[in-house]
Design a protein around this motif. Sequence first.
Motif, mmCIF file in Angstrom:
data_model
loop_
_atom_site.group_PDB
_atom_site.id
_atom_site.type_symbol
_atom_site.label_atom_id
_atom_site.label_comp_id
_atom_site.label_asym_id
_atom_site.label_seq_id
_atom_site.Cartn_x
_atom_site.Cartn_y
_atom_site.Cartn_z
ATOM 1 N N GLY A 93 0.803 -1.213 0.000
ATOM 2 C CA GLY A 93 0.000 0.000 0.000
ATOM 3 C C GLY A 93 0.835 1.261 0.000
ATOM 4 O O GLY A 93 1.938 1.296 -0.560
ATOM 5 N N GLU A 94 0.336 2.290 0.661
ATOM 6 C CA GLU A 94 0.935 3.622 0.616
ATOM 7 C C GLU A 94 2.402 3.626 1.026
ATOM 8 O O GLU A 94 3.221 4.323 0.419
ATOM 9 N N LYS A 95 2.743 2.902 2.051
ATOM 10 C CA LYS A 95 4.114 2.927 2.564
ATOM 11 C C LYS A 95 5.122 2.554 1.489
ATOM 12 O O LYS A 95 6.165 3.197 1.329
ATOM 13 N N GLY B 218 -3.897 -2.619 -8.092
ATOM 14 C CA GLY B 218 -3.995 -1.176 -8.256
ATOM 15 C C GLY B 218 -5.104 -0.568 -7.421
ATOM 16 O O GLY B 218 -4.969 0.538 -6.886
ATOM 17 N N TYR B 219 -6.212 -1.289 -7.294
ATOM 18 C CA TYR B 219 -7.325 -0.787 -6.491
ATOM 19 C C TYR B 219 -6.923 -0.670 -5.017
ATOM 20 O O TYR B 219 -7.286 0.293 -4.336
ATOM 21 N N GLU B 220 -6.193 -1.663 -4.537
ATOM 22 C CA GLU B 220 -5.747 -1.601 -3.138
ATOM 23 C C GLU B 220 -4.721 -0.482 -2.951
ATOM 24 O O GLU B 220 -4.717 0.196 -1.919
ATOM 25 N N GLN B 221 -3.868 -0.265 -3.949
ATOM 26 C CA GLN B 221 -2.948 0.867 -3.888
ATOM 27 C C GLN B 221 -3.715 2.179 -3.764
ATOM 28 O O GLN B 221 -3.393 3.034 -2.932
ATOM 29 N N ALA B 222 -4.741 2.343 -4.610
ATOM 30 C CA ALA B 222 -5.535 3.574 -4.603
ATOM 31 C C ALA B 222 -6.210 3.777 -3.253
ATOM 32 O O ALA B 222 -6.199 4.886 -2.688
ATOM 33 N N ARG B 223 -6.800 2.726 -2.718
ATOM 34 C CA ARG B 223 -7.484 2.829 -1.418
ATOM 35 C C ARG B 223 -6.511 3.262 -0.328
ATOM 36 O O ARG B 223 -6.799 4.177 0.468
ATOM 37 N N SER B 224 -5.355 2.619 -0.268
ATOM 38 C CA SER B 224 -4.384 2.900 0.784
ATOM 39 C C SER B 224 -3.815 4.309 0.663
ATOM 40 O O SER B 224 -3.679 5.024 1.657
ATOM 41 N N VAL B 225 -3.483 4.730 -0.557
ATOM 42 C CA VAL B 225 -2.918 6.067 -0.773
ATOM 43 C C VAL B 225 -3.926 7.145 -0.386
ATOM 44 O O VAL B 225 -3.585 8.122 0.300
ATOM 45 N N VAL B 226 -5.181 6.992 -0.814
ATOM 46 C CA VAL B 226 -6.206 7.990 -0.487
ATOM 47 C C VAL B 226 -6.451 8.023 1.017
ATOM 48 O O VAL B 226 -6.628 9.107 1.604
ATOM 49 N N ALA C 82 -4.622 3.120 6.030
ATOM 50 C CA ALA C 82 -3.581 3.053 4.998
ATOM 51 C C ALA C 82 -2.618 1.905 5.261
ATOM 52 O O ALA C 82 -2.135 1.254 4.329
ATOM 53 N N LYS C 83 -2.342 1.638 6.522
ATOM 54 C CA LYS C 83 -1.408 0.554 6.877
ATOM 55 C C LYS C 83 -2.021 -0.819 6.648
ATOM 56 O O LYS C 83 -1.325 -1.785 6.355
ATOM 57 N N ARG C 84 -3.339 -0.905 6.808
ATOM 58 C CA ARG C 84 -4.018 -2.203 6.739
ATOM 59 C C ARG C 84 -4.222 -2.603 5.281
ATOM 60 O O ARG C 84 -4.976 -1.993 4.541
ATOM 61 N N VAL C 85 -3.526 -3.635 4.877
ATOM 62 C CA VAL C 85 -3.628 -4.115 3.494
ATOM 63 C C VAL C 85 -4.158 -5.544 3.542
ATOM 64 O O VAL C 85 -3.440 -6.476 3.887
#
Length: 432
Positions: free
Chosen positions: A354-356, A384-392, A402-405
């Motif tokens: 994710g975001e990190k 990509g969807y999980e990336q978008a969720r975490s970044v937002v 954001a940390k929880r993936v």
Amino acid sequence: MKESLPVVIIGGGPVGLAAAAHLIKRNESFLLFESSEQIGNHFLHYGHVRLFSPWEFNIDQAAKELLEKHKIPLPCKNELPLGKEIVTQYLKPLTELPEMQPYIYLNSPVLHVGKKGVDKVKTKDRDLVPFIIRVKLNNQEEKTYEAKAVIDATGTWQNPNPINAEGIMTENEKRVADRIYYGIPDILNRDRNRYQNKTVAVVGSGHSAVNTLLELGELKETAKNTDIIWILRKQDISEVLGGESNDQLPARGQLGIRLRNILENGLVKVFPSMMIQHIEQTFNRKLKIIGIQQQKQKTIENIDEVIANTGARPDFTFLREIRHTFDSALECVPDLADLIDPNIHSCGTVRPHGEKELRQPERNFYIIGSKSYGRAPTFLLATGYEQARSVVAYMTGDKESAKRVDLKLPETGVCKIALKPAVVKTSCCIDE
């Protein structure tokens, strides 16, 4: 002042729109710029190709909630969509919603991203000034927008790799570009006349190459004089077959099973371990490919058409004044390199992230989607969807979310099978 500015999303594909949906869910304003005249242009180019992942993995959760709110019917989660159906049944209805439509600009390529009043070198107070995005609005007037954050979801499909093994687009390749198709042509319909009863060389070893070879094999059933040549850098063809029956996405496994069948039936002439050096046109308008195979020069002649399924690479030209970094080999986001490097991993199964992992030196700037993978070959929309969720989530202050993936991707099964009877491939993904 800066906090009241929107988030700018660059790229109108599924992942860019997923980022928009998550921003809407969190009541954050956004602007989305797409360089093409239509949303999901990449998928329309592959409109005839059926995806191996079902709808369940191809619709973002926040986008799904938006569609359900407006009572837009959703496809059956277990069905396999065509590329064009991703656009017609999902992306287009999504972008027509009132929460989306006013903030999406088509036919508007981003020319430059930077920081207001400072260049790349200046550090002092850099984080305090907004981003500046210069856009060729409607492909006519240049306009400047300010943003508090930027998400680059432009993908890589528009920058295909050349067939040359050294990764360089040679002058010879440019001269015969009209005989090379970069991507997956519609062999059985729109492009049938181009390939039937011709000698066609397919270059590459990913899923695109497999799809191309399968369609050529089907074409050969009715157009008997179609000759199929397959040129790939891999030495072991079994690696291309994937997990077959062990794949947790059955349709992906079926690609390998079907390819094995046409290879065993002798429908394809295979040139493994071949590194292409030159391509040229001969006096009779045939193409000739010259390369190195097993440390010896190899020439393949009398080719009519070439289909390049050699992957793609990211474009960083409009990010010149942004402090971003990428892995020196893969051109991916650096922290993803060890997860996706094909030199290390024999499979396409990637630990969720994710975001990190996506964080860049420039605060509030992120590269997500297939572009985050750089030149690495395997990417699923669900990633990509999980990336978008975490970044937002991180952008909007929800650091715990954001940390929880939680995403669990279906494994390819490649790591758990013997690729040759005498050689057992150990898993590179277990316990990751």
